[in-house]
Design an enzyme around this catalytic site. Sequence first.
Site: not given
Length: 380
Positions: A151, A164
């Site tokens: 990501s 995350y």
Amino acid sequence: MSAINMFVYISILATNRAVLITGCDSGFGHQLAIECDKLGFYVFAGVLNADLNGAQELTRVCSQRLQVLKMDVTDPTDVVNGIKQIECSGLPLWAVVNNAGIAINAPIEWGFDVQELNDTFGVNVFGAVRVTKQSLPLLRRSMGRIINISSIAGRTTFNGLCFYSMSKHAIRSFSDGLRKEVENLKIKVITIEPVLYRTPITDWTLMKTTLDRVWDQTPEDVKCVFSDNYRNSFEKSSQRVLKASRNQTKEVIDIIIKAIILKEPQNIYKCGGFLDFLVTFPNLQLVWSDEFDDKGLDPNKWEVEDEWLTGNCWGNHIGQLNCNVNQSENLQLRDGCLAITATRHKKKGFNKEYNSAKITTRQSWTYGRFEIRAALPTGK
């Protein structure tokens, strides 16, 4: 390579080859499973729950080549059984896409001990490593590839998404290390780094539910430190980040498919346009944008020129073959894109043979970075 040759190449590549995709209940994994099935691959779609709508939809819309596997990547037994099913099929395992992931949006101090960190790493990191280790014996035989979905959060940390971001940093390191280890085995390792896209993992309703749950598990002596104003400010900040997420999830699917089918894929693919640029140059501030996601053109952002009304269709613009008009056939919003189309239309008494469209932003700028994604027409 021509379009025909590429089609033939994909057809040959996909014939009797298996692709394992984790996290196919929804989001990128769900869409990717459908697209890979269309290309002719034998898709093994790992899902958390085979009885829910996502898994059932895959069975309904895809061919009989697709098999839904119950694969909770945090459960070693699920992963071992899933890989055994692929091995028993007799199909060479061409690609493994480690897509399964979760995101918990909460301040670091909230929650019980490090439970949220354990949960995030359990799926995003340990799950990917577990699936990879079990798949490597099959990938050695096929000289296939491993595709890890990281990501933009693996390069920058958003407020409230620290765990995350940590997990996606770890996936980048895992990919880099694994690539070096398996290079001599002719196994390719590719990392995909999307910006924020509108999938269930970025759905505010779900994230708000998780945020409330984490708050409820927070010790009372910690809760008293955080005021209601802090909580409201944190939620608004989180929502602003999510509002910047992109709708065009097909951008990511197309890149993952490239990683699956290309003979020599890149080691790392980034996707996301201007959001990706903002991360690289964080001092820039986005002051205006339009992703054309609405049903109609935003009149507060755009002015549409109509030369029928101004009289310019009579030939005031020397050498211009078209008349710019405000007509739906010439100016449309569809699938997150603005389409300007020229049509042949000889109006009696006019000397312009074509209609087209011209729009201008109502706001103007002298300096800054401007990014436009556009497909230009071909021909005269």
